[in-house]
Write a protein that holds these residues in place. Structure first.
Motif, PDB file in Angstrom:
ATOM      1  N   MET A 160      -6.591   7.228 -38.025  1.00 11.04           N
ATOM      2  CA  MET A 160      -7.469   6.362 -38.806  1.00 11.04           C
ATOM      3  C   MET A 160      -7.017   4.917 -38.700  1.00 11.04           C
ATOM      4  O   MET A 160      -5.829   4.622 -38.820  1.00 11.04           O
ATOM      5  N   THR A 161      -7.996   4.038 -38.491  1.00 13.63           N
ATOM      6  CA  THR A 161      -7.725   2.603 -38.405  1.00 13.63           C
ATOM      7  C   THR A 161      -8.743   1.859 -39.265  1.00 13.63           C
ATOM      8  O   THR A 161      -9.585   2.470 -39.926  1.00 13.63           O
ATOM      9  N   ASN A 162      -8.673   0.535 -39.219  1.00 11.79           N
ATOM     10  CA  ASN A 162      -9.621  -0.270 -40.001  1.00 11.79           C
ATOM     11  C   ASN A 162     -10.848  -0.675 -39.184  1.00 11.79           C
ATOM     12  O   ASN A 162     -11.610  -1.555 -39.599  1.00 11.79           O
ATOM     13  N   ALA A 163     -11.062  -0.038 -38.029  1.00 14.56           N
ATOM     14  CA  ALA A 163     -12.238  -0.351 -37.220  1.00 14.56           C
ATOM     15  C   ALA A 163     -13.519  -0.017 -37.985  1.00 14.56           C
ATOM     16  O   ALA A 163     -13.559   0.919 -38.779  1.00 14.56           O
ATOM     17  N   GLU A 164     -14.558  -0.784 -37.730  1.00 18.28           N
ATOM     18  CA  GLU A 164     -15.839  -0.563 -38.398  1.00 18.28           C
ATOM     19  C   GLU A 164     -16.440   0.776 -37.970  1.00 18.28           C
ATOM     20  O   GLU A 164     -16.411   1.136 -36.788  1.00 18.28           O
ATOM     21  N   ALA A 165     -16.975   1.507 -38.930  1.00 19.50           N
ATOM     22  CA  ALA A 165     -17.580   2.809 -38.633  1.00 19.50           C
ATOM     23  C   ALA A 165     -18.793   2.639 -37.737  1.00 19.50           C
ATOM     24  O   ALA A 165     -19.617   1.751 -37.944  1.00 19.50           O
ATOM     25  N   LYS A 166     -18.891   3.513 -36.732  1.00 25.20           N
ATOM     26  CA  LYS A 166     -20.027   3.486 -35.815  1.00 25.20           C
ATOM     27  C   LYS A 166     -20.961   4.680 -36.022  1.00 25.20           C
ATOM     28  O   LYS A 166     -22.153   4.595 -35.738  1.00 25.20           O
ATOM     29  N   THR A 167     -20.411   5.793 -36.501  1.00 25.16           N
ATOM     30  CA  THR A 167     -21.211   6.988 -36.783  1.00 25.16           C
ATOM     31  C   THR A 167     -20.766   7.553 -38.120  1.00 25.16           C
ATOM     32  O   THR A 167     -19.747   7.130 -38.693  1.00 25.16           O
ATOM     33  N   ILE A 168     -21.507   8.550 -38.609  1.00 25.78           N
ATOM     34  CA  ILE A 168     -21.159   9.185 -39.875  1.00 25.78           C
ATOM     35  C   ILE A 168     -19.795   9.849 -39.809  1.00 25.78           C
ATOM     36  O   ILE A 168     -19.091   9.967 -40.810  1.00 25.78           O
ATOM     37  N   HIS A 169     -19.360  10.249 -38.613  1.00 19.26           N
ATOM     38  CA  HIS A 169     -18.050  10.885 -38.454  1.00 19.26           C
ATOM     39  C   HIS A 169     -16.901   9.911 -38.716  1.00 19.26           C
ATOM     40  O   HIS A 169     -15.780  10.337 -38.987  1.00 19.26           O
ATOM     41  N   ASP A 170     -17.187   8.620 -38.626  1.00 20.61           N
ATOM     42  CA  ASP A 170     -16.153   7.612 -38.857  1.00 20.61           C
ATOM     43  C   ASP A 170     -15.951   7.308 -40.340  1.00 20.61           C
ATOM     44  O   ASP A 170     -14.970   6.663 -40.712  1.00 20.61           O
ATOM     45  N   GLU A 171     -16.862   7.746 -41.183  1.00 23.04           N
ATOM     46  CA  GLU A 171     -16.807   7.399 -42.608  1.00 23.04           C
ATOM     47  C   GLU A 171     -15.990   8.446 -43.366  1.00 23.04           C
ATOM     48  O   GLU A 171     -16.516   9.288 -44.083  1.00 23.04           O
ATOM     49  N   TYR A 172     -14.687   8.325 -43.217  1.00 24.40           N
ATOM     50  CA  TYR A 172     -13.775   9.315 -43.787  1.00 24.40           C
ATOM     51  C   TYR A 172     -13.488   9.082 -45.263  1.00 24.40           C
ATOM     52  O   TYR A 172     -12.821   9.900 -45.902  1.00 24.40           O
ATOM     53  N   TRP A 173     -13.972   8.005 -45.836  1.00 29.62           N
ATOM     54  CA  TRP A 173     -13.566   7.599 -47.183  1.00 29.62           C
ATOM     55  C   TRP A 173     -14.465   8.154 -48.299  1.00 29.62           C
ATOM     56  O   TRP A 173     -14.273   7.825 -49.456  1.00 29.62           O
ATOM     57  N   HIS A 174     -15.401   9.023 -47.973  1.00 29.34           N
ATOM     58  CA  HIS A 174     -16.278   9.557 -49.008  1.00 29.34           C
ATOM     59  C   HIS A 174     -15.621  10.735 -49.730  1.00 29.34           C
ATOM     60  O   HIS A 174     -14.943  11.572 -49.114  1.00 29.34           O
ATOM     61  N   GLU A 175     -15.847  10.808 -51.038  1.00 21.06           N
ATOM     62  CA  GLU A 175     -15.325  11.938 -51.810  1.00 21.06           C
ATOM     63  C   GLU A 175     -15.995  13.234 -51.346  1.00 21.06           C
ATOM     64  O   GLU A 175     -17.193  13.268 -51.075  1.00 21.06           O
ATOM     65  N   HIS A 176     -15.214  14.309 -51.284  1.00 16.34           N
ATOM     66  CA  HIS A 176     -15.764  15.592 -50.864  1.00 16.34           C
ATOM     67  C   HIS A 176     -14.894  16.736 -51.364  1.00 16.34           C
ATOM     68  O   HIS A 176     -13.781  16.530 -51.856  1.00 16.34           O
ATOM     69  N   VAL A 177     -15.426  17.942 -51.223  1.00 16.66           N
ATOM     70  CA  VAL A 177     -14.694  19.175 -51.528  1.00 16.66           C
ATOM     71  C   VAL A 177     -14.599  19.953 -50.223  1.00 16.66           C
ATOM     72  O   VAL A 177     -15.608  20.190 -49.552  1.00 16.66           O
ATOM     73  N   ASP A 178     -13.387  20.352 -49.851  1.00 16.87           N
ATOM     74  CA  ASP A 178     -13.202  20.992 -48.541  1.00 16.87           C
ATOM     75  C   ASP A 178     -14.025  22.262 -48.391  1.00 16.87           C
ATOM     76  O   ASP A 178     -14.573  22.541 -47.324  1.00 16.87           O
ATOM     77  N   LYS A 179     -14.114  23.060 -49.447  1.00 22.09           N
ATOM     78  CA  LYS A 179     -14.836  24.329 -49.363  1.00 22.09           C
ATOM     79  C   LYS A 179     -16.319  24.110 -49.066  1.00 22.09           C
ATOM     80  O   LYS A 179     -16.965  24.961 -48.450  1.00 22.09           O
ATOM     81  N   GLU A 180     -16.840  22.964 -49.497  1.00 23.85           N
ATOM     82  CA  GLU A 180     -18.240  22.651 -49.226  1.00 23.85           C
ATOM     83  C   GLU A 180     -18.409  22.090 -47.818  1.00 23.85           C
ATOM     84  O   GLU A 180     -19.423  22.346 -47.156  1.00 23.85           O
ATOM     85  N   THR A 181     -17.427  21.320 -47.351  1.00 27.06           N
ATOM     86  CA  THR A 181     -17.501  20.746 -46.011  1.00 27.06           C
ATOM     87  C   THR A 181     -17.188  21.784 -44.944  1.00 27.06           C
ATOM     88  O   THR A 181     -17.841  21.833 -43.890  1.00 27.06           O
ATOM     89  N   TYR A 182     -16.173  22.608 -45.207  1.00 26.20           N
ATOM     90  CA  TYR A 182     -15.745  23.657 -44.274  1.00 26.20           C
ATOM     91  C   TYR A 182     -15.744  24.997 -45.015  1.00 26.20           C
ATOM     92  O   TYR A 182     -14.761  25.343 -45.677  1.00 26.20           O
TER      93      TYR A 182
END
Length: 309
Positions: free
Chosen positions: A201-223
């Motif tokens: 992870m770096t401070n590069a600007e997000a280019k796709t939704i896969h780059d937006e790692y900073w959103h709150e989530h629950v692992d069981k729902e994502t995986y």
């Protein structure tokens, strides 16, 4: 007597009364610090109000980078959805839900080997945005705005060695045993599952939704296959990068500051919503290793011989 004369006489009588009072009681006392004291009370009251009205924004440090922890555990109630789902696997139900952190599980040498492996692999390909991943099992590697199979790249032959995979397997086994012990489950009833991956992870600007790692989530729902999640940090918060802290949002934003060799483990249900702060400088490397109770979702350890490198 004229009206004007009467007014003057009345005023003189009132002035005489005031003088008599002053002689009897003395002058009224004054407090030169009264204004400062009053202002202090107002400031303190304001701070108290702000503290209690902003309690939802408070954070707690679950593990700071400067600490070296044998183990720290925070037990919380399992979410209803997690309890319902995992009840299908009686031997895999945790004695307690929650999260744990330790700095004594993975050695410095093991951490260094995995960090070098990650750096060498990401030298072959990275996301155009701020988040790149490498899955040793499937071979998925971030490459621009898409993914490629790293094992199909000619240069991959110079990245991996049998020793790298051996260290990876040792680290995975240590984490496997630690999760089974910490959550009180039979080690033979939890299985490595996908995706298990290195992240950069770096401070590069997000280019796709896969780059937006900073959103709150629950692992069981994502995986959906996840029941137990772990992360091994390969770099240091504050030294190798800034930002990038791991935050359990409930309760009170319990924060983990990454430390090289630190492992955090947690149940993957809605009792552990979380996110990663955006990295503001430097590069943050980590390894996610997760386990399932569903044997149908199990994966084997990656084997360099199977990749025909």
């Amino acid at each position: 007597m004229s009206k004007q004369s009467k007014k003057k006489e009345a005023k003189a009588q009132n002035d005489q009364k005031d003088n008599n009072k002053s002689l009897r009681y003395g002058p009224m006392p004054t407090f030169p610090r009264q204004r400062i004291f009053t202002r202090g009370i107002i400031v303190i009251s304001t701070l108290i109000i702000v503290y209690f009205t902003s309690s939802n924004d408070k954070t707690t440090i679950f593990a700071s980078q400067k600490e070296s922890l044998a183990q720290r555990v925070h037990t919380i109630d399992c979410s209803d959805s997690y309890k319902t789902e995992i009840s299908s696997y009686p031997d895999c139900v945790p004695e307690k839900c929650g999260r744990a952190v330790t700095d004594k599980l993975i050695t410095g040498k093991e951490t260094d080997v995995l960090l070098q492996l990650a750096k060498s692999a990401f030298a072959l390909g990275s996301s155009d945005g701020g988040a790149s991943i490498l899955d040793l099992h499937s071979g998925a590697l971030s490459y621009g705005k898409q993914f490629v199979n790293i094992y199909s790249l000619d240069n991959a032959k110079n990245v991996f060695s049998p020793q790298d995979f051996a260290i990876y397997k040792i680290v995975k086994s240590k984490i496997h045993h630690a999760i089974a012990h910490n959550f009180g489950v039979d080690i033979n009833k939890i299985f490595l599952t996908h995706p298990t991956f290195f992240s950069k992870m770096t401070n590069a600007e997000a280019k796709t939704i896969h780059d937006e790692y900073w959103h709150e989530h629950v692992d069981k729902e994502t995986y959906p296959s996840f029941h137990y999640t772990s992360l091994l940090y390969l770099t240091d918060y504050g030294n190798d990068f800034k930002g990038g802290k791991f935050i359990f949002t409930a309760p009170n934003n319990a924060t983990v500051e990454p430390r090289r060799g630190r492992v955090i483990m947690f149940t993957s249900g809605a009792e552990n919503p979380h996110f990663v702060e955006r990295v503001t400088s430097g590069t943050r490397y980590a390894l996610t290793v997760s386990f399932t109770c569903d044997q149908n979702e199990a994966i084997s350890d990656p084997n360099i011989k199977e990749k025909d490198l």
